[in-house]
Design a protein around this motif. Structure first.
Motif, short mmCIF file in Angstrom:
data_model
loop_
_atom_site.label_atom_id
_atom_site.label_comp_id
_atom_site.label_asym_id
_atom_site.label_seq_id
_atom_site.Cartn_x
_atom_site.Cartn_y
_atom_site.Cartn_z
N ARG A 32 0.86 -1.18 0.00
CA ARG A 32 0.00 0.00 0.00
C ARG A 32 0.90 1.24 0.00
NH1 ARG A 32 -3.17 -3.97 -0.39
NH2 ARG A 32 -5.10 -4.14 0.78
N PRO A 33 0.71 2.12 -0.97
CA PRO A 33 1.56 3.32 -0.98
C PRO A 33 1.18 4.28 0.15
CG PRO A 33 -0.10 3.43 -2.70
CD PRO A 33 -0.23 2.08 -2.08
N ALA A 34 2.14 5.07 0.58
CA ALA A 34 1.89 6.03 1.65
C ALA A 34 1.48 7.38 1.09
CB ALA A 34 3.13 6.20 2.51
N GLY A 35 2.04 7.74 -0.05
CA GLY A 35 1.71 9.03 -0.66
C GLY A 35 2.94 9.73 -1.15
N GLY A 36 2.82 11.02 -1.33
CA GLY A 36 3.90 11.82 -1.90
C GLY A 36 3.41 12.45 -3.18
N THR A 37 4.29 12.51 -4.18
CA THR A 37 3.91 13.04 -5.47
C THR A 37 3.32 11.91 -6.30
OG1 THR A 37 5.67 14.68 -5.39
CG2 THR A 37 4.71 14.24 -7.54
N LEU A 38 2.03 12.02 -6.61
CA LEU A 38 1.34 11.01 -7.42
C LEU A 38 1.23 11.53 -8.85
CD1 LEU A 38 -1.61 10.21 -4.98
CD2 LEU A 38 0.63 9.12 -5.10
N GLU A 39 1.67 10.71 -9.79
CA GLU A 39 1.60 11.09 -11.20
C GLU A 39 0.82 10.03 -11.96
OE1 GLU A 39 5.37 11.89 -12.99
OE2 GLU A 39 6.08 13.02 -11.26
N GLY A 40 0.01 10.48 -12.91
CA GLY A 40 -0.74 9.55 -13.73
C GLY A 40 -1.75 10.25 -14.60
N ARG A 41 -2.66 9.45 -15.13
CA ARG A 41 -3.69 9.97 -16.03
C ARG A 41 -5.00 10.13 -15.27
NH1 ARG A 41 -3.14 10.76 -21.06
NH2 ARG A 41 -1.44 9.29 -21.29
N TYR A 42 -5.59 11.31 -15.37
CA TYR A 42 -6.86 11.61 -14.72
C TYR A 42 -7.99 11.21 -15.66
CZ TYR A 42 -10.51 14.24 -12.33
OH TYR A 42 -11.65 14.59 -11.66
N LEU A 43 -8.89 10.35 -15.19
CA LEU A 43 -9.99 9.86 -16.02
C LEU A 43 -11.33 10.14 -15.36
CD1 LEU A 43 -8.47 6.40 -17.00
CD2 LEU A 43 -8.55 8.47 -18.38
N ALA A 44 -12.37 10.21 -16.18
CA ALA A 44 -13.72 10.45 -15.67
C ALA A 44 -14.22 9.22 -14.91
CB ALA A 44 -14.67 10.75 -16.83
N THR A 45 -15.02 9.46 -13.90
CA THR A 45 -15.57 8.37 -13.10
C THR A 45 -16.47 7.47 -13.94
OG1 THR A 45 -16.73 7.85 -11.04
CG2 THR A 45 -17.58 9.69 -12.34
N GLU A 46 -16.60 6.24 -13.51
CA GLU A 46 -17.50 5.30 -14.17
C GLU A 46 -18.82 5.28 -13.40
OE1 GLU A 46 -15.24 1.69 -14.06
OE2 GLU A 46 -13.78 2.44 -15.51
N PRO A 47 -19.92 4.89 -14.04
CA PRO A 47 -21.20 4.86 -13.33
C PRO A 47 -21.26 3.72 -12.32
CG PRO A 47 -21.49 4.14 -15.60
CD PRO A 47 -20.07 4.59 -15.46
#
Length: 180
Positions: free
Chosen positions: A66-81
């Motif tokens: 389980r990651p603790a945090g920090g700088t998170l990088e990635g692709r932002y996507l729309a929520t699913e229903p």
């Protein structure tokens, strides 16, 4: 917003340690498996659902670091229903922010409407395939047909108006000729 969906983003956030869950039925590079999903809280206090990584089995997803945090990088996507879940059978497969909020231990005051797919998975998980959205433009022949149909309809309406005016003028001319 629609423009934000698919963008690469970076956020400073810490994961809530008790707010991790596993989603089933997630396809990664053509293979069905499981996503480890976490609740991250940004430095400004806004909550964000994060897809941490993919595993072939549920046991692997549950056992992953389980990651603790920090700088998170990635692709932002729309929520699913949330309706995509088979909740009656106990299966959770949709990355639905609305559903996740109800399960998080730490209730958020503000939440991003989409979710983040990390560019790098934590130990024990594979990176989730999140390609950029397609910007391909497709010609819709049905719309073109409707446009032509409205032009024809407008032409017919103008012709019908012209015909009624002409008939009225001819009728008035005949009545005047009968009177003379």
């Amino acid at each position: 917003t629609t423009e934000a969906s698919g963008q690469l983003v970076r956020v400073q956030a810490q994961f809530a340690p008790d707010d991790f869950s596993v989603l089933s039925g997630r396809v990664n590079f053509g293979t069905e498996g499981y996503w480890l999903v976490g609740h991250a809280v940004a430095d400004d206090g806004t909550s964000l659902a994060v897809a941490v990584g993919w595993a072939a089995t549920e046991a692997d997803a549950l056992a992953a670091e389980r990651p603790a945090g920090g700088t998170l990088e990635g692709r932002y996507l729309a929520t699913e229903p949330p309706a995509d879940d088979d909740f009656e059978a106990g299966e959770r497969s949709a990355m639905a922010v609305a559903s996740l909020i109800n399960e998080w231990q730490d209730q958020p005051s503000a939440v991003y409407g989409g979710y983040l797919v990390l560019s790098e998975a934590t130990s024990g998980l594979d990176v989730i395939d999140a390609p950029p959205p397609s910007e391909e433009v497709v010609l819709n022949w049905l719309n073109i047909f409707y446009a032509v149909e409205w032009v024809v309809f407008a032409g017919f309406a103008v012709f019908l108006w012209w015909r009624f005016v002409r008939d009225a003028v001819e009728r008035e001319a005949e009545e005047l000729a009968e009177l003379n």
